[in-house]
Each structure stands twice: as C-alpha cells, then as structure tokens.
Design a protein around this motif. Structure first.
Motif, PDB file in Angstrom:
ATOM      1  N   LYS A 148      25.228 -68.576  71.235  1.00 25.82           N
ATOM      2  CA  LYS A 148      25.892 -69.554  72.076  1.00 25.82           C
ATOM      3  C   LYS A 148      26.677 -68.810  73.150  1.00 25.82           C
ATOM      4  O   LYS A 148      27.469 -67.915  72.851  1.00 25.82           O
ATOM      5  CB  LYS A 148      26.837 -70.425  71.242  1.00 25.82           C
ATOM      6  N   THR A 160      18.620 -78.414  74.464  1.00 28.25           N
ATOM      7  CA  THR A 160      19.167 -79.187  73.350  1.00 28.25           C
ATOM      8  C   THR A 160      18.443 -80.520  73.294  1.00 28.25           C
ATOM      9  O   THR A 160      18.359 -81.223  74.305  1.00 28.25           O
ATOM     10  CB  THR A 160      20.677 -79.431  73.530  1.00 28.25           C
ATOM     11  N   PHE A 183      18.686 -75.952  70.249  1.00 28.53           N
ATOM     12  CA  PHE A 183      19.584 -76.740  69.418  1.00 28.53           C
ATOM     13  C   PHE A 183      19.039 -78.147  69.238  1.00 28.53           C
ATOM     14  O   PHE A 183      18.356 -78.673  70.119  1.00 28.53           O
ATOM     15  CB  PHE A 183      20.989 -76.809  70.034  1.00 28.53           C
ATOM     16  N   VAL A 207      21.090 -75.474  64.854  1.00 32.33           N
ATOM     17  CA  VAL A 207      19.996 -74.757  65.510  1.00 32.33           C
ATOM     18  C   VAL A 207      18.705 -75.533  65.237  1.00 32.33           C
ATOM     19  O   VAL A 207      18.476 -76.010  64.120  1.00 32.33           O
ATOM     20  CB  VAL A 207      19.905 -73.314  64.963  1.00 32.33           C
TER      21      VAL A 207
END
Length: 239
Positions: free
Chosen positions: A3, A36, A208, A222
């Motif tokens: 991250k 994500t 993610f 994750v």
C-alpha cells in the motif's frame, strides 16, 4: 503489492436518493497505481457509492478526499478538473455524435495542443477507434462503446478513474479485452475503482477487493485472499 500513496479516501459515507439511504458509513481508501474492485449482490449500493464520490449525488454524511484535499460535495465538472474520471454503466457515450465528437466532448476544456496530445494518447491505448473517428457512435459494437466511454473519460488525464460495470453485456472475449485495458490504466499510474458483477474475473486483475452487502462494506482485503476464501466464494462469487 505494498500500500503506498492514498489517492482517494472515502470517510463514513452515507448516501441515497431523497429520504431513502442506500449506503451507510462506508470507509474506503484507494491507492495510487492500483485496481480496487467492489463486488456484491444487486441493490447493495455499489453504484450509489460511485455516484456519491463522483458528484452525481451528494453524501448525506461523510467526507471525500483526493490526495488529501477535501472534495466533498464538489460537482462532477469540478471533480473532473482535479483528476477524477467516472464512466457510468449506461448512457456513457453520446450515440448521436461521431466517435471523434464524443472525444471532443470529453476534452472540451482543453486547448487545441493539449487536445491533440491527449487524443493521440487515448487512440494509442484504443487503436480500434482510430479508423472509426468519423463513424456514428451508435454503430459501434458493445466493446467499442466501452472503449469510447473509457477514452472519453481519459481525455482530461485523470489521476483516478471509476468504472461502473464496464463488462456488462459483453462477450467473454471482449470482457478479457476490456479488463486488459483496465490493467493498462493501472500501469499508467492511474488509480482504478471498479464496480463489477463479473466478480471473479475482475478480482483476478485487481490488487484489492471490497464486498458490499445491504448498503454496508462487509469485507475488504487483498483481492487474491478474497478469491481464495471459500466462504466468500460461496456467498458472492457463485461458488
């Protein structure tokens, strides 16, 4: 992946339509150069969350930050100027206009030099559109329409791009092509926030994963861990 820099931060977001609250107390950080993906059943608030971030609706509660700057309640136009791109699931192109005119609409605040530079950039990314610039957008295939919608959003060089169901209604081959395009966005240092019903395929290309249920965020991890979790697979990934 590690991250790193937080590009988008949603803090305690609640939002809805009129008096009907759809999402409640959503907290989510989006990281630079990452993908994500938000998954969850229909009606759980995924699209509402994107709309509350993009300025289409204003949150009832909570704050939104882009690179540390509070952008809560800014309009879609103001957000686009500071680096947030958004591609809705439907009505994401102007079918009555040519492909080129759609791209001009995407870059309408650019001067001619910057417009040409950005046009060349998106056409290099989506070469299928090069030969169709003068064609009516209504004649494009489903996959080409998604490429155009994405290209139009990229005309202003966003730092963050949000995509709502970009593979909806597409054939498996075109789904893979669209997902490859999304990977290329991440590799160009963009932050990508994706809402997808095609959950397994989307998570496979994501860093993610987030699961929404009944208007709340219930899981965040994750992406690979979410894919391997048997209970999550049973509940949200079709087994």
């Amino acid at each position: 992946m590690t991250k790193n820099i937080t590009s988008l931060k949603a803090k305690n977001i609640s939002a809805g339509y009129g008096e009907q609250i759809i999402i409640r107390n959503i907290n989510l950080d989006i990281y630079e150069s990452s993908i994500t993906t938000i998954i969850g059943p229909n009606g759980c608030g995924k699209s509402t969350f994107l709309k509350s971030i993009s300025g289409i609706i204003n949150p009832v509660e909570g704050n939104i930050e882009i690179y540390g700057n509070d952008v809560t309640n800014l309009s879609t136009f103001e957000l686009s100027k500071i680096g947030l791109g958004y591609v809705p699931q439907s009505e994401n192109i102007f079918p009555s206009l040519s492909v080129e005119d759609n791209l001009k609409m995407g870059g309408y605040i650019l001067n001619s030099i910057q417009y040409k530079k950005n046009l060349d950039k998106v056409l290099d990314m989506f070469p299928d559109l090069k030969s169709k610039l003068q064609d009516s957008s209504s004649n494009l295939s489903g996959g080409q329409r998604q490429m155009l919608a994405l290209s139009r959003a990229l005309m202003l060089d966003p730092k963050i791009i949000m995509l709502d169901e970009p593979t909806a209604g597409l054939s498996p081959i075109i789904v893979n092509e669209v997902l490859e395009n999304i990977i290329s966005l991440k590799n160009s240092d963009l932050s990508v926030l994706l809402v997808e019903q095609n959950a397994k395929k989307a998570l496979q290309v994501s860093d993610f994963g987030v699961v929404f249920s009944f208007g709340k965020k219930v899981i965040e991890d994750v992406a690979d861990k979410i894919l391997k979790d048997k209970e999550i697979s049973k509940l949200y990934l079709g087994g």
